[in-house]
Design an enzyme around this catalytic site. Structure first.
Site, short mmCIF file in Angstrom:
data_model
loop_
_atom_site.label_atom_id
_atom_site.label_comp_id
_atom_site.label_asym_id
_atom_site.label_seq_id
_atom_site.Cartn_x
_atom_site.Cartn_y
_atom_site.Cartn_z
N CYS A 133 -4.02 7.42 4.49
CA CYS A 133 -3.85 7.03 3.09
C CYS A 133 -5.12 7.30 2.28
O CYS A 133 -5.07 7.32 1.05
CB CYS A 133 -3.45 5.57 2.98
N GLU A 138 0.88 -1.16 0.00
CA GLU A 138 0.00 0.00 0.00
C GLU A 138 0.91 1.20 0.00
O GLU A 138 1.70 1.40 0.93
CB GLU A 138 -0.91 0.01 1.21
#
Length: 527
Positions: free
Chosen positions: A294, A257
């Site tokens: 994020c 990620e």
């Protein structure tokens, strides 16, 4: 000052490394005690060997064994609530309540328990049986998993307690946790809880291990080691791609990620209907946790006009009135300032903020930038660089056609959102943009900011590159997240008594669904 021990093969031992580091309180810029070691290669190799030995010992174990550990671990974490909250508060600057105590810690124990439920139930393994050919298959453990956690979630994504850890264990794998330098004390407390739970549930000594830090070179050697099964990484794009390159060369599955700016399209009808409400939602989402999520909405696309001008003014006022939060590190502050400068250099105009805030800690003024749709389309790569923190870029399109063109040139993101008129006034434009945005993001939202990531079986916390390394997989949402740390194991003409328990004719786990001759069932079958 004493150096803290590492957890290797069931023992807390003194590191043989000569290099050390310390955490920093980002609210005060003060260095925190104690010292933590940078593990040398011989220590890393010992961790890998111990994990490999543990993997051999747990082959064929039922999901019940791993579920018992995960549930025991969740209980041990809860016993250490005060220590975890106090330490994480010092190391991250996050408020004790509601962020750490009331939000992130319960989320962490909840996802461990969800992983336990699915490990015990077993349907995640997708047992598949074709009686006509005598062929069957299921997903099984892949081997030792190394988890690299990020700085921005000291609990829920921690390398030894977070989602990757839970998924890897649920699949039946030992975990090597590589801690993050921003919160080593927090990670050490988790490791102590994990070690206690592992011993209480009779797990092999190398099943859960912790090293705090490695050199970059040794980190690459770790992920590419022949005995490793897979790697989970959450963090910055540059380091993540370095790890991916090393793992790819060795043929090791690596799940990344990386970065995401999470575009938000606010259509004209929505602005005319409820501009002030959307401005408030956006402010709350973008500044939550000082923008260090994020899923932070870092790109807002509007159609030019009076309503767009009003919206920008509303958001600007809210950003200027809101206090600037604490950034996680000096590097985070430097990176945010550099990101803002890079976006300005690419043609954007500063609306507000853009400078470091006064004070002893690490902070930057709440920042907004603006660029025309024409400028964005001329330089989309540079204007999509992530400025990780409390900042966002407005893109002002001149026409509906330009809005659709902007959607076409977006990079891969974790999320994408479209705000539209509640009575359908934006439906025609929505129908132009949504199919394009759908292919650019892992999770598509309507009339909702993207910051929250529910721990739900239906969640996709993934997306096309560069948000992650592979668009098929998610790091949140069990059972889907478990599959990253598994391998498909097929059996052809193997005698029934030699098959794994989940593939035998008699279903010993009445809750486990199996796909037998084209039908999902919990029934037995005839061999």
């Amino acid at each position: 000052m004493a150096t803290q021990p590492v957890l290797i093969n069931g023992q807390w031992i003194s590191s043989t490394g000569s290099n050390t580091f310390q955490a920093t309180n980002p609210a005060t810029a003060e260095t925190l005690e104690p010292l933590y070691p940078v593990s040398p290669w011989n220590e890393i190799e010992a961790v890998i060997q111990a994990a490999s030995d543990a993997s051999k010992q747990t082959r064929g174990w039922s999901g019940e064994r791993f579920a018992a550990f995960l549930e025991s671990y969740a209980e041990e974490i809860e016993k250490r609530t005060e220590a975890l909250v106090d330490t994480a508060h010092l190391e991250t600057g996050y408020p004790e309540s509601p962020r750490l105590r009331d939000g992130e810690l319960p989320r962490t124990t909840n996802q461990l328990r969800q992983a336990a439920t699915h490990a015990r139930e077993g349907s995640w393994a997708m047992p598949t049986i074709d009686t006509a050919t005598g062929i069957s298959s299921l997903f099984g453990p892949i081997g030792p998993v190394a988890v690299f956690g990020p700085n921005n979630f000291p609990f829920a994504f921690n390398s030894i307690a977070g989602g990757d850890f839970a998924a890897a264990v649920a699949a039946g794998n030992p975990v090597i946790a590589k801690g993050h330098s921003s919160h080593p004390g927090t990670t050490q407390i988790f490791a102590e809880a994990a070690d206690t739970a592992a011993k209480a549930t009779n797990m092999p000594t190398g099943f859960v291990q912790l090293i705090y830090r490695t050199s970059h070179e040794d980190g690459c050697r770790l992920v590419s080691h022949p005995l490793m099964g897979a790697i989970g990484y959450t963090g910055g794009r540059s380091a993540g791609l370095t790890i991916k390159e090393a793992a790819d060369k060795a043929g090791k599955p690596v799940y990344l990620e990386l970065s995401s700016i999470n575009p938000v399209f606010v259509l004209p009808g929505a602005l005319n209907e409820r501009s002030a409400d959307i401005a408030e939602e956006f402010k709350g989402s973008c500044l939550m946790g000082t923008g260090q999520f994020c899923t932070n909405p870092g790109l807002v696309i509007l159609k030019a006009g009076a309503s767009a001008d009003t919206f920008i003014q509303q958001v600007t006022q809210k950003f200027e009135e809101a206090p600037a939060g604490i950034l996680l590190s000096k590097g985070g502050q430097t990176g945010l300032e550099a990101g803002i400068a890079a976006i300005e250099a690419a043609g954007a105009t500063l609306v507000t903020g853009g400078t470091a805030s006064d004070g002893p800690g690490f902070s930057c003024a709440n920042t907004l930038l603006k660029v025309s749709g024409t400028q964005f389309l001329a330089n989309p790569s540079s204007l999509q660089e992530e400025a990780f923190g409390n900042s966002a870029l407005f893109v002002i399109a001149e026409s509906e056609e330009e809005l659709a063109e902007i959607a076409e040139c977006l990079e891969g993101n974790l999320t994408g959102c479209i705000y539209s008129h509640t009575d359908g006034n934006d439906d025609t434009l929505y129908d132009q943009i949504a199919p394009v945005l759908r292919q650019k993001v892992g999770r598509l939202l309507n009339d909702k900011m993207p910051t929250g990531v529910a721990v739900s079986p239906a969640m996709n916390h993934g997306g096309p590159f560069p948000s992650t390394g592979h668009p098929v997989f998610t790091s949140v949402g069990i059972p889907a997240a478990i599959h990253r740390f598994s391998m498909l194991q097929c059996y052809d003409n193997v005698r029934p008594h030699r098959l794994p328990e989940a593939l035998k004719p008699q279903n010993s786990n009445s809750k486990q669904w199996r796909y037998i001759d084209g039908m999902y069932t919990t029934d037995d079958y005839s061999s």
